[in-house]
Design a protein around this motif. Structure first.
Motif, PDB file in Angstrom:
ATOM      1  N   LYS A  14     -45.787 -28.113   2.245  1.00 38.99           N
ATOM      2  CA  LYS A  14     -46.551 -27.120   2.775  1.00 38.99           C
ATOM      3  C   LYS A  14     -45.816 -25.829   2.961  1.00 38.99           C
ATOM      4  O   LYS A  14     -46.255 -24.635   2.639  1.00 38.99           O
ATOM      5  CB  LYS A  14     -46.808 -27.627   4.290  1.00 38.99           C
ATOM      6  N   LEU A  28     -45.022 -22.749  10.437  1.00 37.63           N
ATOM      7  CA  LEU A  28     -46.163 -23.215   9.903  1.00 37.63           C
ATOM      8  C   LEU A  28     -46.415 -24.369  10.524  1.00 37.63           C
ATOM      9  O   LEU A  28     -45.633 -24.943  11.518  1.00 37.63           O
ATOM     10  CB  LEU A  28     -46.094 -23.878   8.553  1.00 37.63           C
ATOM     11  N   ASP A  52     -47.339 -15.666   2.397  1.00 36.65           N
ATOM     12  CA  ASP A  52     -47.817 -17.037   1.975  1.00 36.65           C
ATOM     13  C   ASP A  52     -48.648 -17.661   3.246  1.00 36.65           C
ATOM     14  O   ASP A  52     -48.248 -19.057   3.189  1.00 36.65           O
ATOM     15  CB  ASP A  52     -46.751 -17.773   1.403  1.00 36.65           C
ATOM     16  N   GLY A  53     -49.275 -16.964   4.234  1.00 32.30           N
ATOM     17  CA  GLY A  53     -49.794 -17.633   5.272  1.00 32.30           C
ATOM     18  C   GLY A  53     -48.979 -17.980   6.372  1.00 32.30           C
ATOM     19  O   GLY A  53     -49.363 -18.683   7.260  1.00 32.30           O
ATOM     20  N   MET A  54     -47.712 -17.685   6.240  1.00 34.09           N
ATOM     21  CA  MET A  54     -46.781 -18.093   7.535  1.00 34.09           C
ATOM     22  C   MET A  54     -46.910 -17.052   8.590  1.00 34.09           C
ATOM     23  O   MET A  54     -47.307 -16.093   8.288  1.00 34.09           O
ATOM     24  CB  MET A  54     -45.331 -18.349   7.079  1.00 34.09           C
ATOM     25  N   LEU A  55     -46.556 -17.529   9.652  1.00 37.25           N
ATOM     26  CA  LEU A  55     -46.716 -16.645  10.949  1.00 37.25           C
ATOM     27  C   LEU A  55     -45.323 -16.590  11.273  1.00 37.25           C
ATOM     28  O   LEU A  55     -44.245 -16.905  11.029  1.00 37.25           O
ATOM     29  CB  LEU A  55     -47.505 -17.475  12.273  1.00 37.25           C
TER      30      LEU A  55
END
Length: 275
Positions: free
Chosen positions: A125, A117, A190-193
């Motif tokens: 976060k 993140l 969950d939007g993590m790379l």
């Protein structure tokens, strides 16, 4: 003309050259072999893994080496403690890893980086890990150390943060037996790379590799230097004798050359010159 090569002084010079040249060649070849081994290791470690690669059980890929690093590994268990790994860069941006310990069926805990993140490390976060039993698949990675690129090895991090992903660091923070390896999930949620797999330490074309290449050149230069100096001494000796025979030297130089010739005659024949 060339009998001076049999004098004790030239015997010493010739023996030195005969030993120095093969020694320098051997050391240069050895350093070149070290460099080529590092190149091969780097090529193997950074080779692209097949897209359809099937994940193998974690225990079958341990210990991590150049062949198993980056391979897809699978492990089952339940997620436990979660930590943040700050000051990690991805595509030029600064951020942090979300690392969660997986309590595997074997009884050991496995560090799993679930994603990256952006921004400063903030527990608020970081998405919570799934509950219950899970099957985790990720790229296998060797434990980091103080020399690994991007680690925060200075210490002084807040509670819940980790500077180096390694069993040697985690053993002081969690009450579990730990695998000396970790996984990076390649399909985070969950939007993590995803955190790309890295080549293991000491397998890249780093400063040590180019030092080996530089030492290779130095040893071969030494060979050329030794041969050049031998030829230079030889040519000077021959020119001095020729000048003495032609009467081109002064009285002192002629006397020195004559003495050297007499010594060469005595050395080669065993008979002292008549004075």
């Amino acid at each position: 003309m060339h009998r001076f090569l049999l004098t004790p002084r030239w015997w010493g010079i010739n023996v030195f050259v005969a030993l120095a040249v093969p020694f320098c060649l051997f050391m240069g070849s050895w350093q070149l072999g070290r460099f080529e081994a590092r190149v091969d290791s780097h090529r193997e470690a950074t080779a692209e893994r097949p897209a359809d690669q099937v994940a193998a059980p974690l225990d079958s890929l341990l210990p991590v080496d150049t062949q198993t690093s980056g391979r897809l590994a699978s492990a089952s268990g339940e997620y436990g403690e979660q930590m943040l790994v700050p000051e990690r860069r991805l595509d030029g941006a600064s951020g942090f890893y979300v690392l969660t310990l997986l309590k595997t069926d074997s009884g050991k805990a496995l560090p799993v980086v679930r994603g990256w993140l952006p921004g400063a490390a903030d527990p608020a976060k970081a998405p919570a890990a799934p509950t219950g039993r899970v099957e985790v698949t990720g790229a296998l990675q060797a434990s980091e150390n103080a020399g690994t690129k991007g680690v925060h090895a200075q210490g002084g991090l807040p509670s819940g943060q980790l500077g180096v992903i390694a069993a040697a660091t985690l053993v002081n923070l969690v009450p579990h037996d730990l695998y000396d390896a970790w996984l990076t999930v390649q399909t985070p949620v969950d939007g993590m790379l995803p955190v790309p797999a890295q080549a293991p330490s000491n397998t890249g074309l780093d400063l040590k590799a180019f030092q080996n290449l530089g030492y290779t050149g130095e040893w071969f230069v030494f060979v050329a230097f030794v041969l050049f100096m031998w030829f230079r001494l030889y040519r000077r000796e021959v020119e001095t004798l020729r000048d003495a025979e032609a009467g081109l030297l002064g009285p002192a130089e002629t006397s020195t050359a004559a003495t050297g010739t007499a010594q060469e005659d005595q050395s080669s024949t065993g008979i002292a010159p008549v004075r």
